[in-house]
Structure formats: structure tokens, C-alpha cells
Write an enzyme that holds these catalytic residues in place. Sequence first.
Site, PDB file in Angstrom:
ATOM      1  N   GLU A  38     -11.617  -3.799  11.285  1.00  0.00           N
ATOM      2  CA  GLU A  38     -12.349  -4.035   9.918  1.00  0.00           C
ATOM      3  C   GLU A  38     -13.893  -3.707  10.068  1.00  0.00           C
ATOM      4  OE1 GLU A  38     -13.025  -8.391   9.768  1.00  0.00           O
ATOM      5  OE2 GLU A  38     -13.869  -8.134   7.567  1.00  0.00           O
ATOM      6  N   CYS A  46     -12.414 -10.321   6.168  1.00  0.00           N
ATOM      7  CA  CYS A  46     -12.946 -10.631   4.942  1.00  0.00           C
ATOM      8  C   CYS A  46     -13.821  -9.308   3.903  1.00  0.00           C
ATOM      9  CB  CYS A  46     -14.462 -11.496   5.438  1.00  0.00           C
ATOM     10  SG  CYS A  46     -14.096 -12.920   6.097  1.00  0.00           S
ATOM     11  N   ASN A  85      -6.023 -12.186   2.377  1.00  0.00           N
ATOM     12  CA  ASN A  85      -6.516 -12.457   3.895  1.00  0.00           C
ATOM     13  C   ASN A  85      -6.976 -13.801   4.050  1.00  0.00           C
ATOM     14  OD1 ASN A  85      -8.038 -11.506   6.489  1.00  0.00           O
ATOM     15  ND2 ASN A  85      -9.795 -12.269   5.149  1.00  0.00           N
ATOM     16  N   GLU A  86      -6.435 -14.501   4.762  1.00  0.00           N
ATOM     17  CA  GLU A  86      -6.942 -15.872   5.194  1.00  0.00           C
ATOM     18  C   GLU A  86      -7.235 -16.628   4.152  1.00  0.00           C
ATOM     19  OE1 GLU A  86     -10.805 -16.240   7.822  1.00  0.00           O
ATOM     20  OE2 GLU A  86      -9.176 -15.529   8.642  1.00  0.00           O
TER      21      GLU A  86
HETATM   22  O1  AHR Z   1     -12.219 -10.931  12.528  1.00  0.00           O
HETATM   23  C1  AHR Z   1     -13.423 -11.413  11.778  1.00  0.00           C
HETATM   24  C2  AHR Z   1     -13.219 -12.272  10.714  1.00  0.00           C
HETATM   25  O2  AHR Z   1     -12.404 -13.533  10.778  1.00  0.00           O
HETATM   26  C3  AHR Z   1     -12.275 -11.634   9.577  1.00  0.00           C
HETATM   27  O3  AHR Z   1     -13.065 -11.002   8.661  1.00  0.00           O
HETATM   28  C4  AHR Z   1     -11.814 -12.639   8.832  1.00  0.00           C
HETATM   29  O4  AHR Z   1     -10.502 -12.425   8.197  1.00  0.00           O
HETATM   30  C5  AHR Z   1     -11.825 -13.913   9.826  1.00  0.00           C
HETATM   31  O5  AHR Z   1     -12.387 -15.017   9.322  1.00  0.00           O
END
Ligand code: AHR
Length: 829
Positions: free
Chosen positions: A206, A413, A546-547
Amino acid sequence: MKRSLLFLLPLCAATASADVLPIPASQADSLWLHAYTTPRDDYHTGLHFQWSLDSINWFNIGYEHAFVKSDYGNWGSQKRMLNPRLTRLNDGTWQLRFDVGERDLHTAFCTSPDLVHWTAQDYYLAEDLPKAPNGQEGTVFYVEQSVVQKLQAEVLRANAAAAQNAERAIDDPTRFNGLSGLNTHIVISDQQTRQISDKLMGIFFEDISYSADGGLYAEMIQNRDFEYTPLDQRDRDASWNATKCWTTRGADLHIDTTNPLHPNNPHHAVLRVKGQEVTLCNEGWDGIPVRTGARYNFSIQLRPEALDNMTRMQTKAINVTLRDKDGNILAQGRLSGGKKGQWKQLKCQLKATGDCDAAHLELSLDGQAEYHLDMISLFPQDTYKNRPNGLRRDLAEALEALHPRFVRFPGGCVAHGDGLDNLYRWKNTIGPLEARKPNWNLWRYHQTVGLGYYEYFQFCEDLGAEPLPVLAAGVPCQNSCVGEPGNEYGQQGGIPLGPEMDEYIQDVLDLVEWANGDPKTSRWAKMRADAGHPKPFNLKMIGIGNEDLISRAFEERFRLIYDAVRARYPEIEVVGTVGPFYEGSDYEQGWRIARELNVATVDEHYYNTPGWFINNQHFYDSYQRGGTKVYLGEYAAHIPGRANNIETALAEALHLCNVERNGDVVEMTSYAPLLARKGYTRWNPDLIYFDGTSLSPTTGYEVQRLFGVHTGTTWYPALTQVDFAKPTERNAPRPSTFDVEKRIASSCLRDEVSGDYILKVVNYLPVPNAVTLSLPFLSAPTLVSAEHLTGSLDALEVKTAPKDDVTLSGSDVKVTLAPYSLTVIRIHP
Ligand code: AHR
């Protein structure tokens, strides 16, 4: 028997301090239940309950235990629960309505069968809010004892879990007082083996903490596109603007937007040179590292113009120089060309004659002209696999050393962004660099997207790893977007259903076409071919979401995207999402959707204490086989201060042993986050810290490497027996067998390619452990290799070294494990 009257009573002060007070056995089978929130933490602590026999003396059910919390709005000032109202329906279901703020017009709504498990929250303006039957709402109810008992049981469960989660190695001297050494016998069987995933170990990249620009992406010029804007920092820093990292001598630096190089790249620099040399400097990321003998590719987009109508334009060659802080020249190049009024790319090569960790770039301009400059770029020629527009070799090779079987990108994120404008749109990240659309990064900096989808896919191919791109499910991050009147979904929102959402779904489908299509028939595939990759990238998986908060907004959009991908590309494995935790409403609702749709895989995330990992080694044992699989996409052990050390790394190693055992249901795992530039970390811990010239892989990195290098596709069951001397004196310390046993984990896999058996043993104890691993189905295996990782609790230092005290005798492998260690042994039958 239930008395169905509702009372609206004022909030009563709690009179009991015990977390859970037993209900006297002799009392009637019904009692009073009171639901409330508290102003103590500005209504952030969620919904609490008390019970009473007489509606006068009230007893807390857990001290401010949150049975459900508000999901509304951003972290911090929002996520508040005010004025909760419950309704009990005839079938026993509970409805909860609450206000989300004094001035916000939305009301939150969710339901529960038992006041413990809750559906996702929806947020409504008054006219749309589902009506309470007969208008019956209240905070005090006369309920069966069993309702209160369930709430009490939940508090006891949560308290027990919290106590386990709090277990720390720092307490080991007390916990294991009297323990001097151990003997462990692990008997491995070749019966009831399991075929497990061949892509268990991967990486999650990321763009966080300068992982891409200023990190893996090898570009050495910061703000090359003059597109930095205070918005990148959410207006927190006015100096973060289009001139960031640039300085001049001899003239002022102007930023212009007229006649840009590309509409997606609207800003560029202007220098008015009037017969005297003007110098433009860039400082890179904490300086530009330069190495003797290394070659660098410099390029610039240039549009010369006359100073004014009266002055004839006269340009001169541009000198490109890398200098150290004392002004010494480290490398030099020269550029000429450029046509009045036209953008043109000029290039030259620099060869360094000196070393410097923090050089800067100087461009010297002369003549009589207004120089318009953009996309000023410097790349080392020595990138990973020598790719142009490539990746920093040392970082990429450190990732390669993990042997990742897949790469998830670009977030996290970053994938779903902070608000709809910030969704990561893959189409903005391909094609010529100047045509890509930079964006602000929600980790508060700038994304050039120079490291875009083409580069990500190329990197996967170079690593021999499967690409796993993650696209937003049509909704942004659950913490973005403050609720606006008229936005029925509260804080999260989503791409409006209709043409906009249709276009978004088409983007998802086009990605498969771009990655896998035939350039002769597909315009998207032709773009891939034009960029240099005529062969398909062979994309097999796509992550959707994503989550996310598993809200109604999410579910509607996820289902639309999912159905479209399944219909058009049934061969593509869709990876769904089940929220940011290992339990709770998002996890439960995410799994519900996955099962309803038969989603191939879901992405689980959990950052937890070492105690959680120690005490949840059975986490996947009860997962249903044969249905949706798990991708553990983000996890890490966190301790106060967020260090990455032997304590966190061994917690992760324990968990990976369990994951290997459950490799038939867990298909993939990736630690998070992966990279962080020192001085710019937005999250700790990370797997590799780095600066401009060096890398600091962590203890956790070594664990990932050992599990990544030594993997196999058949798992062998084992029986473990631990022996340690128990004191005979009455009052001597007596460590609990349970505490000892749960800190020893092992896993045996067979790598079907080499035929080797791989034995991993974690000794998460402060004492040595003499281990015998028996493989009675082998007669005289030979040792291939043995490595161990050790460290001490109070240091970040770890050692990974060959283990030379491994002995093989018949079908037994004997080794003494160091305190706090992971040992990996390979034997050949
Ligand atoms: O890994 C850091 C963050 O943690 C990621 O962007 C997100 O998916 C999670 O909250």
C-alpha cells in the site's frame, strides 16, 4: 413471563461496581433492564445496560461495556450515540434507534436478536426512518432473566478475552518463575494430511508512509509534476504546494496552468530568464543518493516562450548537475532543443563521479526566454530488473526475498479512499506519465501514480507472484465523508446508483480486459500492449472492497459489481471483504453476504496483541470447509509503542503455524503494512523501514521470509507432548502447563517440488526447549538446512542464523530451541 409495558424513566445511577453480579436464584424469572449511553466520553462509548429487581437498585452489566457502538462519521468528534431508544418486536427482535449528534439530523437504526449481535447501522432522516411499531420506544423494559443472562455472559466472555489479549512477554519472568527448561516431543503423522494452498504467503503493498513515491518507485525528484497541493495535507500545511521541494536562484519560480502539458497534469513551473543564469534546484526525498559510477536517466518536458512581444526568444543549452551540499559536482549532463510554444521532452544521461547520500539536482537555464518546465525526472538506470520507470532495486529485492506468491495492491485505505473523489481509479494510473491523474493520498501526501497499474502488474510478473488488485466496492473508507442532510447513508455514501455506478462497474470489467485481453480485439488490451506488454498479465483474482463498513450502501454496490464480474468473467476469483476486525457486526454481515453469494474468498483483517495470537491458535480450526475461503489480507501483532520485535514476530509465527494447519481454508496471508520511510511513518509497525540509501528489515520480516521461503502444499498432523520439571515443594512456583503449551507451536509441511519436509517450531518461552520431532513414516531422512531466529525481549536486534545443533537419528530430528525463537528445519526423505 414477559410484561410488555415500556417505561420511559430518567437515567438511574448505577449502584453496583462489580462487572457482573449474579442474579439471585430465588427471584422471579423476569427483571428490569435499562439501556443507556453516557456523556462521560462525550457519548463515544456506545450502548450500556443495567438490570434491577425492583427498578430502584440498578446493577451494571459490565462497567460501561459497549454492546454496540456508533459507526457514524469520522473518528474523533463523531461516532457518538445519543438518546438511544429500544423497541422489542413480538418475535423478540430488538430495534435500536439513536441520535448521532446534537445538530445532525440523522437517526441511526439497527436490529438485534439478543442485544449482543447487531446488524449494520443505517442512517435516516426523520421522514425515512423505519417507524417503531405502535410508536413503542423506550430505555427500560421488563424482560426474561435469560435476556440479562445473555448480556452478562457476553461481558464475561469479553472480559476473559481481554485478559487473554493482555498477556505480554514482559510478565513471563513471573508467569514462568521456576521453569528452567523443557522437553518437547512432537510426533508427526502421515495419516489425515491436508492439501493446502500454494499461495499462502504473499505481500500487501500500500502507498502508506511514502511506500511508493519516495519509496519503492525509483523516481528521485520529489514533486516532479508540480502537482503538490495543500489539499494533499487536507490544508494542514500551506507550504505543501506546487513549489514544494523546489528552490531557485536568479529568478522567482512561478506556477502556471495555461497551456498545460496534459489536462490531467495542469500545473507546471515557469522561469523567466533575462540574460543571466537562473538555477532551479530539487532536494529529492531528504536528498538524492548518488553512487560513483552509477548512471542516471534525466528527462524534462520543456516549452520555451518569448519573454514578451518585444523580445526575441533566445534559448541556451540547459545544464543538469547533481551536487553535494558543498557544491561539488557529482554528475553532469546537458540538454538542448525545444521549440517555441511547444512541449517537448528532452533527455540526457548522467554518470556519477562521486558518492553522496543527500545530493541535490540543479538545472541551469540561460538566454532570453520564459521557460515552462514540467515532469522533471531522474531515475537510476539500475532499477529492479532494469525496468524503465522502474522500482528501487534494494527494496524490490528485499520483497523478492520473501518469495511472495501474490501481491495485493494498491491498498488498504488507499484503494477505497477518503470520500468518493479519492477512490483509487486504476484507469487514471496507466499510460504516459504526464497523462496520469495524480491524487492526494489519504495518508496525507501526494501520489504521482508513476507507480501505477502497469508497473504493479509488471512487478508481480517480475516477482513470479499473482497480482491481486483491490478495487473499491463503490464506497469510500468507512471513516470518510461527514453525513450531509439528504445523504441517506450517513457518513459513508457510495457512488450514486444508475449511470455513475454502471460506469464504475464497467471500469472493473475493463481492468480484466486490460490485463488479460487480446490487443487485436480489445482497446484496453491494446493500451497494455502499447505500454510494452503485448502478452496478457494473466490476472486471476480481483479484490472488491477493503475492510468496509458492511452497510446497506456497501452491500448494494458490492452485489452489483460481484454479479457483473461473475457474469462476464466467471473464471476470475473475487475476493470480498468482511470488515476491519475478527468479530462484530461487519465481520458477521460480511460473512453472511459471502455465504449468500458463494464468494470465492473474503479478506479478513486484524491487528492484535500478542496475547490474542497466543490464545486464538484455534481461530480457523472451526471454519467451514468447502465454501468461501479466507485471505488474511492484513494482520500484525501490536504492542504498546508499536515496536516490531521478537515478541510481536513470534506471535505472528505462532499464528502462521495455525494458518498452515488451516491452509485448506486460508488461501492467502499478507502482513501489513509492508514499507515505511523513516521519518515519514504514518503507521507502525511495518515490515521494512528504509531511508534513501538503506533498509532496516524488522524481526517480523524475518518471520515472513522464513515462512515464505520454506513452504509446501501438504500439511502433516502432529501430536505434541511437553514435559517440564514440576517442583515438589508445596509453595514453590508452579508454571501452568496450559500457559507453557500454548507458547509452543509447530507445523510440518511437504514441499512436493523438492520432496523436502519442512519443520517449523516456535518456542515462545523464556527457557530453552529440547525438541524431538519424530517422523515415523521416514526411515533415514537427511538434513537439508536449519535456520533459527532469536532475539531478546528488550532489543530490536534479531539473529537469523543456520542452526548447527540439529541431529538426525533414524526418523527423529533433535534440536534445542533457544528461548524466544523460531526454528525452521528442512529434511529430505
Ligand atoms: O495497513 C494499514 C491500514 O490498515 C490499511 O490501509 C487499512 O486497510 C487498515 O485499516
